[in-house]
Design a protein around this motif. Structure first.
Motif, PDB file in Angstrom:
ATOM      1  N   THR A 154      87.032 -40.769   7.094  1.00 31.76           N
ATOM      2  CA  THR A 154      87.069 -40.557   8.543  1.00 31.76           C
ATOM      3  C   THR A 154      86.803 -39.566   9.270  1.00 31.76           C
ATOM      4  O   THR A 154      85.727 -39.250  10.133  1.00 31.76           O
ATOM      5  N   GLY A 155      87.095 -38.120   8.665  1.00 34.43           N
ATOM      6  CA  GLY A 155      87.339 -36.901   9.218  1.00 34.43           C
ATOM      7  C   GLY A 155      85.694 -36.605   9.091  1.00 34.43           C
ATOM      8  O   GLY A 155      85.278 -36.229  10.032  1.00 34.43           O
ATOM      9  N   ARG A 156      84.922 -36.981   8.381  1.00 30.71           N
ATOM     10  CA  ARG A 156      84.103 -36.398   7.287  1.00 30.71           C
ATOM     11  C   ARG A 156      82.583 -37.872   8.499  1.00 30.71           C
ATOM     12  O   ARG A 156      81.512 -37.029   8.849  1.00 30.71           O
ATOM     13  N   TYR A 157      83.122 -38.598   8.680  1.00 38.45           N
ATOM     14  CA  TYR A 157      82.304 -39.383   9.802  1.00 38.45           C
ATOM     15  C   TYR A 157      82.332 -39.173  10.541  1.00 38.45           C
ATOM     16  O   TYR A 157      80.880 -39.279  10.998  1.00 38.45           O
ATOM     17  N   PHE A 158      83.044 -38.133  11.284  1.00 39.03           N
ATOM     18  CA  PHE A 158      83.431 -38.239  12.461  1.00 39.03           C
ATOM     19  C   PHE A 158      82.982 -36.717  12.218  1.00 39.03           C
ATOM     20  O   PHE A 158      83.024 -35.707  13.671  1.00 39.03           O
ATOM     21  N   GLY A 159      82.152 -36.202  11.830  1.00 34.01           N
ATOM     22  CA  GLY A 159      81.691 -34.290  11.139  1.00 34.01           C
ATOM     23  C   GLY A 159      82.567 -33.625  11.159  1.00 34.01           C
ATOM     24  O   GLY A 159      82.682 -31.945  11.712  1.00 34.01           O
ATOM     25  N   LEU A 160      83.644 -33.672  10.761  1.00 37.30           N
ATOM     26  CA  LEU A 160      85.126 -32.785  10.521  1.00 37.30           C
ATOM     27  C   LEU A 160      84.941 -32.174   9.678  1.00 37.30           C
ATOM     28  O   LEU A 160      85.520 -32.650   8.627  1.00 37.30           O
ATOM     29  N   LYS A 161      84.306 -30.816   9.272  1.00 36.58           N
ATOM     30  CA  LYS A 161      83.991 -30.243   8.673  1.00 36.58           C
ATOM     31  C   LYS A 161      85.219 -30.067   7.046  1.00 36.58           C
ATOM     32  O   LYS A 161      86.231 -29.568   7.754  1.00 36.58           O
ATOM     33  N   GLN A 162      84.986 -30.411   5.971  1.00 36.10           N
ATOM     34  CA  GLN A 162      86.404 -30.445   4.845  1.00 36.10           C
ATOM     35  C   GLN A 162      86.061 -29.364   3.725  1.00 36.10           C
ATOM     36  O   GLN A 162      85.299 -29.854   3.283  1.00 36.10           O
ATOM     37  N   ASP A 163      86.740 -28.400   3.790  1.00 34.67           N
ATOM     38  CA  ASP A 163      86.032 -27.305   2.583  1.00 34.67           C
ATOM     39  C   ASP A 163      87.514 -26.295   1.804  1.00 34.67           C
ATOM     40  O   ASP A 163      88.712 -26.598   2.356  1.00 34.67           O
ATOM     41  N   TRP A 164      86.995 -25.791   1.072  1.00 35.32           N
ATOM     42  CA  TRP A 164      88.289 -24.288   0.515  1.00 35.32           C
ATOM     43  C   TRP A 164      87.977 -23.562   1.140  1.00 35.32           C
ATOM     44  O   TRP A 164      89.782 -23.390   1.612  1.00 35.32           O
TER      45      TRP A 164
END
Length: 448
Positions: A154-164
């Protein structure tokens, strides 16, 4: 003003034209003005010349944040036994509620301003209290993270970047923008019904939509209270309303709210490029732990090399920070040491020596595997072995999860679910035996 004059212009012309014909004046004016009212032309002109009231009157001065929040409540006329039950649960744990609300101090002002910009009910600003207890580092056992508890997808769908390097679900600014946008979409989907939108934020729009269709097929009402929703959601919405009732009328419930001033707590400060967080804390004149609380989205000892290139800083420290950062030599933005690999070395041994993770060494040195060669050099991020590493031990490198025991649970089943050892579960929770009881809270530390 112009609009009001144009609107009343026909009426003024009518009055002027009727002065020479009293009978006509009585007949035509009676058709415009209710018989119970009288109109004096001088009074009317005086009213037209008066200044227009402000569309949004300035709030009274000296309101604290809770009072300002309560001014925007829109759902307070809703009454239900489930709300009363949640109110009593909060009141039975007053000390816990006070501590939880106090945790919202760094973030509530910003959240409330964003809610008000969108014309949303101020109750929405309290959702992070229900979701995460106002803790940006909070993780659920299902993997939701941050103040607003976004799941990864859901975070990625709303543009919330997630990486290392960075997880925007834990960024107070980015996650708030995403959450409010999501809630607005849900509100539109459910025809402006905020209770259904809030329920859908918890259970998913599809779950609420299916419950509505089921009730329509059975000729039943489709308001929130009439829908067959998951137990957690049936509790979630009343809990939010209960929290807002207490904050709106603390005297009625004998509640003393923690003092929080209605003022800006942090600002977003551009940094241009990657910056060591320990260096940033020193420039701002604050400790690293406080810096990390505001910048909870950062996973490592430095900001993301590819951005976002900003930090959230206390409003009273931003100017000092910017001035010192501008004067900082380029080669001091990051703290490293250069290590010459010796025969017999491996990444694990080097990582342990410097107190950093193997993954950090691989990421920093762009290594695709664990193979290293004697005589070559590695760059070691020094801040990864000091304060920041210690601050991240629980909230980032390890994830501390609060798990509530359910009926039928066992230590073995819980340990298997989280991929940890039963012995560790006992140690973390100081358990002498294996017996558990429903509702009991356990701490689980998951290493990532």
């Amino acid at each position: 003003m112009t609009y009001r004059i144009l609107l009343l212009l026909p009426f003024l012309i009518l009055l002027a034209s009727c002065v020479s014909n009293p009978q006509k004046q009585k007949t035509q004016a009676a058709a415009i003005i209710p018989a119970t009212e009288t109109t004096n032309i001088d009074d009317l002109l005086e009213e037209l010349s008066a200044p227009e009231p402000e569309a949004f009157p300035a709030p009274p001065e000296n309101l604290n944040l809770w009072q300002q929040l309560a001014r925007g409540f829109q759902l307070q006329d809703i009454e239900h036994a489930n709300i009363d039950r949640e109110i009593q649960i909060f009141l039975d744990r007053r000390d816990s509620l006070t501590r939880q609300l106090k945790k919202g101090e760094p973030f509530l002002y910003h959240i409330l301003q964003e809610v008000r910009k969108r014309g949303m009910p101020s109750e929405i600003a309290l959702l992070p209290g229900v979701e995460s207890g106002f803790r940006p580092t909070a993780y659920s056992r299902h993997g939701a993270a941050g103040l607003w508890q976004f799941m990864p997808a859901t975070g990625r769908y709303f543009g919330l970047k997630q990486d290392w390097w960075y997880d925007a679900r834990r960024d107070p600014v980015e996650s708030t923008e995403a959450a409010l946008g999501y809630l607005q979409k849900l509100n539109k989907r459910f025809d402006g019904d905020w209770l259904l939108a809030i329920a859908a934020y918890n259970a998913g729009g599809g779950t609420v939509g299916r419950a509505i269709r089921k009730n329509l097929e059975q000729d039943k009402p489709i308001d929130f209270w009439s829908l067959d929703l998951p137990a957690e959601t049936r509790q979630y919405v009343p809990r939010l309303l209960a929290l807002s009732h207490i904050i709106g009328q603390p005297e009625r419930y004998g509640m003393v709210l923690p003092a929080i001033e209605n003022e800006l707590r942090f600002v977003r400060v551009p940094i241009g490029e990657q910056l060591d967080l320990k260096v940033a804390a020193e420039l701002a004149g604050m400790n690293t732990e406080d810096l990390l609380l505001l910048n909870a989205g950062l996973n490592r000892w430095a900001t993301h090399p590819d951005g976002p290139h900003y930090l959230l800083l206390p409003a009273d420290k931003a100017e000092q920070f910017s001035e010192k950062l501008a004067a900082l030599p380029e080669d001091q933005r990051l703290r490293w040491t250069r290590y010459r690999i010796k025969r017999g070395d491996n990444l694990g041994r080097i990582a342990r020596h410097y107190g950093v993770s193997v993954q950090a060494l691989m990421q920093t040195n762009h290594l695709k595997n664990h193979r290293i060669r004697a005589g070559a050099h590695l760059m070691i991020p020094l801040s990864g072995s000091t304060t920041i590493a210690a601050a991240n031990t629980i909230s980032r490198s390890n994830r501390k999860v609060r798990y509530h025991v359910r009926k039928g649970d066992s230590l073995y089943a819980i340990a298997k679910q989280f991929g940890v050892k039963v012995a560790d579960l006992k140690k973390w929770n100081r358990l002498a035996g294996d017996r558990l009881k429903p509702g009991q809270e356990l701490t689980v530390v998951r290493t990532l």
